[in-house]
Write an enzyme that holds these catalytic residues in place. Structure first.
Site, PDB file in Angstrom:
ATOM      1  CG  ASN A   9      24.449  48.153   0.144  1.00 38.93           C
ATOM      2  OD1 ASN A   9      24.681  49.392  -0.012  1.00 38.93           O
ATOM      3  ND2 ASN A   9      24.847  47.765   1.349  1.00 38.93           N
ATOM      4  CE  LYS A  11      28.394  46.792   0.528  1.00 41.06           C
ATOM      5  NZ  LYS A  11      29.266  45.796   1.347  1.00 41.06           N
ATOM      6  CG  HIS A  97      25.767  47.691   5.767  1.00 43.18           C
ATOM      7  ND1 HIS A  97      27.164  47.329   5.732  1.00 43.18           N
ATOM      8  CD2 HIS A  97      25.230  46.787   4.767  1.00 43.18           C
ATOM      9  CE1 HIS A  97      27.412  46.581   4.882  1.00 43.18           C
ATOM     10  NE2 HIS A  97      26.544  46.137   4.150  1.00 43.18           N
ATOM     11  CD  GLU A  99      30.164  47.763   4.217  1.00 37.61           C
ATOM     12  OE1 GLU A  99      29.545  48.860   3.640  1.00 37.61           O
ATOM     13  OE2 GLU A  99      30.552  46.579   3.553  1.00 37.61           O
ATOM     14  CD  GLU A 169      24.126  42.796   4.457  1.00 38.56           C
ATOM     15  OE1 GLU A 169      24.114  42.537   3.298  1.00 38.56           O
ATOM     16  OE2 GLU A 169      24.554  43.683   4.767  1.00 38.56           O
ATOM     17  N   GLY A 175      31.585  41.023   0.936  1.00 41.17           N
ATOM     18  CA  GLY A 175      32.603  41.279   0.007  1.00 41.17           C
ATOM     19  C   GLY A 175      33.914  40.470   0.151  1.00 41.17           C
ATOM     20  CB  SER A 215      29.845  36.614  -1.285  1.00 44.65           C
ATOM     21  OG  SER A 215      30.869  37.381  -0.331  1.00 44.65           O
ATOM     22  N   GLY A 236      25.699  43.374  -2.621  1.00 43.21           N
ATOM     23  CA  GLY A 236      26.606  44.639  -2.803  1.00 43.21           C
ATOM     24  C   GLY A 236      27.323  44.469  -4.051  1.00 43.21           C
ATOM     25  N   GLY A 237      28.671  43.867  -4.448  1.00 44.00           N
ATOM     26  CA  GLY A 237      29.430  43.773  -5.476  1.00 44.00           C
ATOM     27  C   GLY A 237      28.445  43.383  -6.653  1.00 44.00           C
TER      28      GLY A 237
HETATM   29  P1  PGA Z   1      28.531  41.829  -0.828  1.00 46.28           P
HETATM   30  O1  PGA Z   1      27.953  42.790   0.024  1.00 46.28           O
HETATM   31  O2  PGA Z   1      27.327  41.371  -1.635  1.00 46.28           O
HETATM   32  O3  PGA Z   1      29.475  42.575  -1.756  1.00 46.28           O
HETATM   33  O4  PGA Z   1      29.233  40.841  -0.203  1.00 46.28           O
HETATM   34  C1  PGA Z   1      26.544  42.627   0.623  1.00 46.28           C
HETATM   35  C2  PGA Z   1      26.478  43.918   1.697  1.00 46.28           C
HETATM   36  O5  PGA Z   1      27.072  44.384   2.473  1.00 46.28           O
HETATM   37  O6  PGA Z   1      25.131  44.532   1.693  1.00 46.28           O
END
Ligand code: PGA
Length: 253
Positions: A9, A11, A97, A99, A169, A175, A215, A236-237
């Protein structure tokens, strides 16, 4: 057997040039995906065609949009429809998601409509759920996640739920560098599967891939993915670093 999936992802990150460099670097790293494993790239709308082209000829590798609108077409300036995504051969769409729920006020009902229009257009939803820290601290996480599933998915038929993809999640882990422990992830994934089994029967619940997100990194993916009800991750990251995401793909069961 349900699929084991490593889903990136990105983002709202990377320019076109950076995204091409990332994909080139990643594709140069040897990795093996068996028939039961998938790598999915959830990339910003403008890069979908490009990433799809880069993956052409690669087996078990797919692209995902990060959202779509819940209406078919029309005067909705700035929105992207499921039909448009289908017309460029997008495979998956990330829906719900945290967000999007938080910053764009996506409700259970709106997500149910997005799930419907995605399925109508042959897109596979990756449906996200997960609780905030305050909900977990109040001991209410199981009910909270159950409500998210019921309100946006349980109108679907058993056939529509077969092979569905859900991403758990916990918001407090996204994050933050703070992952759920292996036990916390397994406990919630088992809970989600039991809720699905109650609604649709064990066989369909067992066909649904439940990804963990929050994470996931190169150094913790293997142990989280090893949990019996964790079928990969939404990342994500760490998906923005080629070597890290390659290691995460290689951590799939
Ligand atoms: P993250 O994000 O791996 O940076 O924690 C995961 C996500 O929001 O899908």
């Amino acid at each position: 057997m349900r699929k084991q999936i490593a889903a990136a992802n990105w983002k709202m990150n990377l320019t076109l040039q950076q995204s091409e460099a990332l994909m080139n670097e990643l594709l140069a790293i040897p990795h093996t995906l068996n028939e039961n494993q998938q790598a999915v790239f959830g990339v910003p709308f403008p890069y979908l065609i490009n990433v799809k082209n880069k993956l052409s000829g690669k087996k078990n590798a797919f692209v995902a949009a990060q959202n779509c609108y819940d209406k078919k077409s029309g005067a909705y300036t700035g929105e992207v429809s499921a039909e448009m995504l289908k017309s460029i051969s997008v495979d998956y769409v990330i829906l719900g998601h945290s967000e999007r729920r938080e910053y764009f006020n996506e409700s259970h009902a709106m997500l149910a409509a997005k799930v419907n229009i995605s399925l109508e257009n042959g897109l596979k939803p990756i449906f996200c759920c997960g609780e905030a820290l305050s909900v977990r601290e109040a001991g209410n996480e199981n009910n909270f996640v159950e409500t998210q599933l019921k309100e946006s998915l349980f109108h679907l038929s058993a056939a529509q739920m077969t092979g569905f993809v859900i991403a758990y999640e916990p918001i407090w882990a996204i994050g933050t560098g703070k992952t759920a422990s292996n036990e916390q992830a397994q406990q919630m994934h088992a809970h989600i599967r039991s809720v699905l089994a109650k609604q649709y029967g064990q066989a369909i619940a067992d066909s649904i891939s439940i990804l963990y997100g929050g994470s996931v990194k190169a150094n913790n993916a293997k142990e989280i993915f090893a949990q019996p009800d964790v079928d990969g991750g939404l990342v994500g990251g760490a998906s923005l670093v080629a070597a890290d995401f390659a290691a995460i793909i290689n951590s799939l069961k």
